[in-house]
Design a protein around this motif. Structure first.
Motif, PDB file in Angstrom:
ATOM      1  N   VAL A   8       0.844  -1.205   0.000  1.00  0.00           N
ATOM      2  CA  VAL A   8       0.000   0.000   0.000  1.00  0.00           C
ATOM      3  C   VAL A   8       0.874   1.249   0.000  1.00  0.00           C
ATOM      4  O   VAL A   8       0.630   2.210  -0.746  1.00  0.00           O
ATOM      5  N   ALA A   9       1.916   1.247   0.844  1.00  0.00           N
ATOM      6  CA  ALA A   9       2.817   2.398   0.924  1.00  0.00           C
ATOM      7  C   ALA A   9       3.504   2.648  -0.410  1.00  0.00           C
ATOM      8  O   ALA A   9       3.641   3.799  -0.856  1.00  0.00           O
ATOM      9  N   THR A  18       4.275   6.158   7.405  1.00  0.00           N
ATOM     10  CA  THR A  18       3.177   7.089   7.087  1.00  0.00           C
ATOM     11  C   THR A  18       1.902   6.327   6.766  1.00  0.00           C
ATOM     12  O   THR A  18       0.807   6.707   7.207  1.00  0.00           O
ATOM     13  N   ALA A  19       2.024   5.247   6.005  1.00  0.00           N
ATOM     14  CA  ALA A  19       0.843   4.435   5.693  1.00  0.00           C
ATOM     15  C   ALA A  19       0.231   3.868   6.958  1.00  0.00           C
ATOM     16  O   ALA A  19      -0.996   3.841   7.112  1.00  0.00           O
ATOM     17  N   SER A  20       1.067   3.423   7.890  1.00  0.00           N
ATOM     18  CA  SER A  20       0.557   2.881   9.144  1.00  0.00           C
ATOM     19  C   SER A  20      -0.205   3.943   9.921  1.00  0.00           C
ATOM     20  O   SER A  20      -1.277   3.684  10.476  1.00  0.00           O
ATOM     21  N   LEU A  38      -5.566   5.668   1.405  1.00  0.00           N
ATOM     22  CA  LEU A  38      -6.817   4.908   1.481  1.00  0.00           C
ATOM     23  C   LEU A  38      -7.243   4.406   0.105  1.00  0.00           C
ATOM     24  O   LEU A  38      -7.758   3.290  -0.028  1.00  0.00           O
ATOM     25  N   GLU A  39      -7.024   5.225  -0.919  1.00  0.00           N
ATOM     26  CA  GLU A  39      -7.368   4.787  -2.278  1.00  0.00           C
ATOM     27  C   GLU A  39      -6.468   3.624  -2.699  1.00  0.00           C
ATOM     28  O   GLU A  39      -6.937   2.653  -3.318  1.00  0.00           O
ATOM     29  N   ARG A  89       8.518  -1.147   8.839  1.00  0.00           N
ATOM     30  CA  ARG A  89       8.086  -2.353   8.147  1.00  0.00           C
ATOM     31  C   ARG A  89       6.636  -2.721   8.453  1.00  0.00           C
ATOM     32  O   ARG A  89       6.161  -3.791   8.070  1.00  0.00           O
ATOM     33  N   GLY A  90       5.938  -1.820   9.149  1.00  0.00           N
ATOM     34  CA  GLY A  90       4.503  -1.997   9.345  1.00  0.00           C
ATOM     35  C   GLY A  90       4.114  -3.045  10.358  1.00  0.00           C
ATOM     36  O   GLY A  90       3.031  -3.637  10.258  1.00  0.00           O
TER      37      GLY A  90
END
Length: 330
Positions: A8-9, A18-20, A38-39, A89-90
């Motif tokens: 996603v990132a 940032t995605a997290s 989100l998209e 690494r999420g």
């Protein structure tokens, strides 16, 4: 196949951290960036809820870290490095403290294995049979211990120990004592071997015994140090070295005039002593980062990531070493 947060990132052209945050703390991410993330998640079919994702993928995106003693100031920097890399690494960290009891490590692994995707064992002191059982429960990575079948990260003692012994030799010391740590510590055994290797012809290595890896343990070592007649000592860790120096000074022993002391780790307090503690610096944050990579990059059938990674140590000169007193080294 369910998409990962890293994918996603990459699609949204942001960092994994940032995605997290876009899912966990959306107030900390700008509106335009959050919308893009989100998209991307919707396009890839990313499942943000950790419980739902675990049901779909079998992954929890949580890793455990077991340390032998949270009160030991060596570990906060290791954990900070591990946490920073985990965020990148999420994944999340779940921390457990073995409280300096080797027999308590395996029960912790049994409990954590049900909640995590893998575990980093820091300075594990469990026996080989227990380690084999632990490895059968979940993916493992080791810090400051090696095993032929498990990935691990450790500080290479030879550069730091070699520099410390050369420094003492250049000052004129010929008898060097070692104040050791717990017998179950693999790091202690590695350090002893490095000292023996570094002590060249004409230099004597004196084993001063094993002591608890605490300030009290360092104070307990004072009698052995004074009774040995050595003019310099290497100490298992900085906490012990600081305890030793403090106890010696309360007894009127001049450090470094009567005794040179070198610690190990370069914890934050090492430079606060007056004079500062000469010590061997261990790259603690880098160890934490590398341990997370070792755990996540090497699965059961993955031989791409290196199995073992050695990080260098280096001598940091401060004020607790000096030439020997005239009565020493004779």
């Amino acid at each position: 196949m369910v998409a990962t947060l890293r994918e996603v990132a990459a699609r949204a052209q942001v960092s994994v951290a940032t995605a997290s945050r876009a899912f966990q703390r959306p107030d900390m991410v700008g509106a335009a960036t959050r919308t893009r993330i989100l998209e991307a998640a919707q396009e890839l079919g990313y499942v943000a809820n950790s419980t739902a994702r675990a049901l779909v993928t079998g992954r929890r995106d949580v890793v455990g870290v077991v340390v032998p003693d949270l009160l030991n100031p060596f570990y906060p920097a290791v954990l900070k490095g591990a946490r920073a890399r985990a965020r990148e690494r999420g994944v999340q960290l779940l921390l457990a403290d073995a409280e300096e009891e080797p027999e308590g490590e395996l029960p912790l692994v049994r409990t954590l294995a049900q909640q995590v995707d893998g575990i980093v064992l820091c300075s594990s002191r469990m026996d080989e049979a227990s380690l084999r059982e632990a490895a059968g429960l979940t993916r493992l990575a080791l810090v400051n211990r090696t095993d032929p079948g498990l990935p691990g990260v450790l500080a290479d003692p030879e550069p730091g120990v070699g520099a410390a012994v050369r420094h003492l030799a250049e000052l004129g010391h010929t008898r060097i004592g070692y104040v050791g740590g717990p017998e179950a510590s693999r790091s202690d055994a590695d350090r002893r071997r490095a000292i023996a290797l570094a002590c060249r012809a004409g230099m004597e290595q004196v084993d001063l015994g094993r002591f608890p890896p605490t300030a009290e343990g360092g104070a307990q070592a004072a009698e052995a140090v004074l009774g040995s007649g050595v003019g310099a000592v290497l100490v298992y860790n900085d906490v012990m070295a600081l305890g030793l120096v403090d106890h010696l000074r309360t007894r009127g022993v001049d450090v470094p005039g009567a005794l040179s002391v070198i610690g190990w780790d370069d914890i934050e307090f090492a430079g606060m002593l007056a004079p500062g503690l000469t010590t061997v610096r261990v790259p603690r944050a880098e160890i934490g980062e590398a341990a997370i990579d070792a755990l996540l990059d090497r699965g059961a059938d993955d031989a791409v990531a290196p199995l073992h990674r050695l990080l260098p140590t280096e001598l940091v000169l401060r004020g607790t070493t000096a030439p020997p007193a005239p009565s020493q080294n004779v």
